[in-house]
Motif scaffolding. Structure first.
Motif, PDB file in Angstrom:
ATOM      1  N   TRP A  64      58.362 -39.526 -55.700  1.00 28.23           N
ATOM      2  CA  TRP A  64      57.440 -38.533 -54.864  1.00 28.23           C
ATOM      3  C   TRP A  64      58.064 -37.005 -55.559  1.00 28.23           C
ATOM      4  O   TRP A  64      58.825 -35.992 -55.549  1.00 28.23           O
ATOM      5  N   ALA A  96      60.024 -38.257 -50.028  1.00 32.34           N
ATOM      6  CA  ALA A  96      59.274 -37.574 -50.024  1.00 32.34           C
ATOM      7  C   ALA A  96      60.058 -36.546 -49.074  1.00 32.34           C
ATOM      8  O   ALA A  96      60.401 -36.981 -48.280  1.00 32.34           O
ATOM      9  N   LEU A 105      53.064 -42.025 -47.655  1.00 34.33           N
ATOM     10  CA  LEU A 105      55.096 -41.685 -47.987  1.00 34.33           C
ATOM     11  C   LEU A 105      56.029 -42.424 -47.324  1.00 34.33           C
ATOM     12  O   LEU A 105      55.781 -42.039 -46.053  1.00 34.33           O
TER      13      LEU A 105
END
Length: 697
Positions: free
Chosen positions: A645, A675, A500
């Motif tokens: 995300w 994210a 991420l």
């Protein structure tokens, strides 16, 4: 294509398909949506608090009324029109009377509420005002119009309007299955609330008394009219009887007709005479039977009652005979029968026995004479009764007519007496001061508002808000699965995921920087495994956004990571960079930024780039664009997919790769960009490697 990820990705696979319900996943869903539920509960509480603030407090006063069965029974005893037995239907009728417009108007008159400006125009809270405006607007657009009637007296209209306000805030209910009724009235003025509740109770009691009085008056008027008619008809029937008797000479004696009295007396006398004859006949026959034997026992026969004057004489003679016989028996026992005294007593006994026999004969003759007299009297009465019956046989039709007339007269007289009695009772009941209801608990002055119920409203707001939050959270969880964790990306698409990267639009803290560095290093490692560097030969890597993510991918940090080992990095803007990213890239050492037009249009252009730079990053536009440069993508040795995300689903990713699969080089890795790390942890299993990795130092 070589390397560990050169195989075709398993696109569109759902690892949870066909599995049973996982309690841990349910727990994860609950943790993920807990914020939504809390926000919903707080929003509901805020709305409830707003309603409390803008609401007008109202005070409720309660009056308790008993439908008294004892008074009802008393009224039944004294009333010619008894009340009905209390039943569920009767109690329901009483409730409707309390809610009626008639009783409300009586309360308005009693308290002059139609002249109270504060009552007629009470303060209105915000919600009621909004609802009123909505109703007015809807009524304005409604096609139906109120019928135009005759003009109404303003005073009557005001009372009707006040009664309508009363009924809106009146609450009446029955306590269980009892005969107790609760009457509650709410108002923004506590004194008026108590006054209205008490006025309702008093008006209801007065309504009961007035209803009974009106009923008695109406019944009395009807009974009075019937009495006049019955009196006339009874008088006519009595006059008809008297006229019939006079016309047929039928005299009444001691309540009966004279002929009937005579016949009754003759019959009674005949019955008595027949009984006397039968008694005397039996007595004569008994005497004759006892006297006609060869040697009658005169002494025993004389003991019988003859009902003649000889009874006393025979009783005295029999007593003398018994005494003489007793003395004779004693002397004989002592001295013998030849004793002179015994002989004398024997002679006396014989004389007494002879005298008793003679007296008995006279008594029998007297009885026979009485028997003959009784027979003659019986025969005479029988002849008289027969003659009387023959004489009155022809008057049967007259007597039948008389009986009919007397029956009609008696019927009218009986009905008249019954109606007269009812009229007297009804007249007494017109002012009978007892109602079948009574107030058992007068309304008290309320000391605190009954509405709004602050605690209940706040609790309801919290519960309803939480329920709405739960519904929203459940809908969000039941929606399409979106890629939010590296594990989900790998499991559902079969593609490697480096990790991420946090949103670049915010200033990164230490933890976020650590996660970003780790993700970019893993992306470089995946790239190294997929495309091994060779001496003097560089590699071309395509950075392909799957969706429009703009500057979400940290290209600057990634280029810096690649150049950290002394590599020369070329970043080619093929429509995937923003001016800000270009400016930041130009500030890095060993990193150059070209536009796509800066590359010479030569066949060996890629070879020259490989000789000059160790890594060439082609920043391509999104796959969703219609102008995606497939030819340029085919020039790359490997591809890194940039996934927004929480925005795309596995099916979306599968469709995008399938559409451009022939042009994309082997996918070395994927990166989830933009994210929210705190939320991302909620989509990871507790204790899993990737969840711990987010907290690793």
């Amino acid at each position: 294509m070589n390397g560990p990820y050169s195989r075709q990705p398993q696109l569109g696979m759902d690892p949870d398909a066909g599995t049973v319900i996982d309690s841990e996943k349910l727990g994860q869903s609950a943790r993920r949506q807990a914020g939504v539920v809390v926000k919903g509960a707080l929003t509901g509480a805020a709305v409830a608090l707003l309603l409390i603030v803008v609401s007008v407090p109202r005070y409720s006063a309660t009056e308790t009324i008993l439908l008294d069965e004892e008074r009802n029974e008393l009224l039944n005893q004294v009333s010619a029109l008894p009340n009905a037995v209390r039943s569920d239907a009767t109690v329901q009728s009483e409730l409707e009377i309390l809610r009626s417009q008639v009783l409300a108007v009586e309360v308005v008159k009693r308290l002059n509420l139609d002249q109270d400006a504060d009552f007629m125009d009470p303060p209105v809270d915000l919600v009621s005002r909004i609802m009123g405006n909505v109703t007015s607007i809807s009524g304005f657009f409604s096609s139906s119009k109120a019928p135009i009637g005759p003009p109404v007296d303003p005073a009557i209209a005001a009372r009707e309007a006040a009664a309508g306000i009363l009924r809106e805030h009146l609450y009446v209910e029955r306590v269980g299955r009892s005969f107790v009724l609760l009457l509650a009235y709410s108002d923004h003025n506590p004194q008026r609330a108590a006054a209205v509740a008490r006025a309702y109770g008093d008006s209801y009691v007065q309504f009961q008394l007035t209803s009974q009085s009106k009923l008695a008056v109406n019944a009395g008027q009807w009974v009075s009219e019937r009495l006049k008619v019955l009196a006339e008809r009874s008088q006519e029937a009595t006059s008809a009887v008297q006229e019939f008797r006079s016309r047929h000479n039928l005299v009444e004696y001691q309540g009966n007709l004279l002929t009937d009295q005579q016949q009754s007396d003759l019959t009674t006398a005949l019955v008595t005479a027949s009984a006397d004859v039968a008694q005397l006949r039996a007595r004569v026959q008994s005497f004759e039977a006892m006297m006609n034997v060869e040697k009658p026992d005169v002494l025993a026969v004389s003991a019988l009652e003859t009902l003649t004057p000889s009874d006393e004489t025979m009783a005295a003679l029999r007593t003398d005979y018994i005494n003489a016989r007793r003395n004779w028996t004693g002397i004989v026992a002592e001295r013998g029968e030849d004793h002179p005294q015994a002989l004398q007593l024997k002679k006396q006994m014989d004389i007494l026995e002879q005298t008793i026999g003679e007296e008995l004969n006279r008594a029998v003759l007297a009885t026979k004479a009485q028997f003959e007299i009784a027979r003659s009297r019986e025969a005479s009465l029988r002849d008289d009764l027969s003659s009387f019956a023959d004489r009155v046989t022809g008057d049967d039709k007259v007597m039948g007519q008389l009986a009919q007339l007397e029956a009609v007269a008696d019927t009218y007289a009986t009905v008249y007496r019954d109606f007269l009695e009812r009229y007297e009772i009804t007249a007494q009941q017109e002012n009978f001061p007892i109602a079948s209801v009574r107030i058992i608990s007068p309304a008290d002055l309320p000391d605190r508002p009954s509405s709004p119920r602050k605690k209940a409203l706040l609790g309801m707001g919290l519960i309803l808000g939480a329920l709405i939050g739960i519904v929203i959270g459940a809908l969000r969880e039941m929606g399409p699965v979106r890629l939010r964790t590296p594990k989900d990306t790998t499991d559902r698409s079969g593609l490697p995921c480096a990790g991420l990267t946090p949103s670049p639009r915010r200033k990164l803290d230490t933890e976020q920087r650590r996660v970003l560095t780790r993700t970019l290093n893993r992306a470089r490692q995946d790239l190294d495994r997929m495309v091994a560097q060779q001496a003097g030969v560089g590699r071309i890597v395509a950075l392909v956004p799957v969706d429009a993510v703009a500057d979400a991918f940290p290209i600057t940090s990634f280029a810096e990571t690649l150049s950290a080992n002394g590599e020369r990095v070329l970043v080619v803007d093929a429509g995937g960079l923003t001016p800000g990213q270009v400016q930041r890239l130009n500030a890095l050492e060993r990193v150059e930024t070209w536009k796509l037009s800066d590359i010479p249009a030569r066949d060996d252009a890629t070879d020259r780039l490989r000789e000059r730079f160790q890594t060439v990053l082609l920043c391509l536009p999104s796959l969703t664009r219609t102008t995606f440069p497939d030819a340029l993508a085919r020039a790359a040795d490997a591809s890194i997919l940039i996934l927004p995300w929480g925005s795309i689903t596995p099916d979306f990713l599968a469709d995008a790769i399938q559409l451009h699969g022939e042009n994309l080089r082997p996918i070395a890795s994927t990166v989830l960009v933009g994210a929210d790390l705190k939320r991302a942890r909620l989509y990871m299993r507790r204790g899993d490697f990737e969840e711990r990795l987010l907290h690793a130092v």
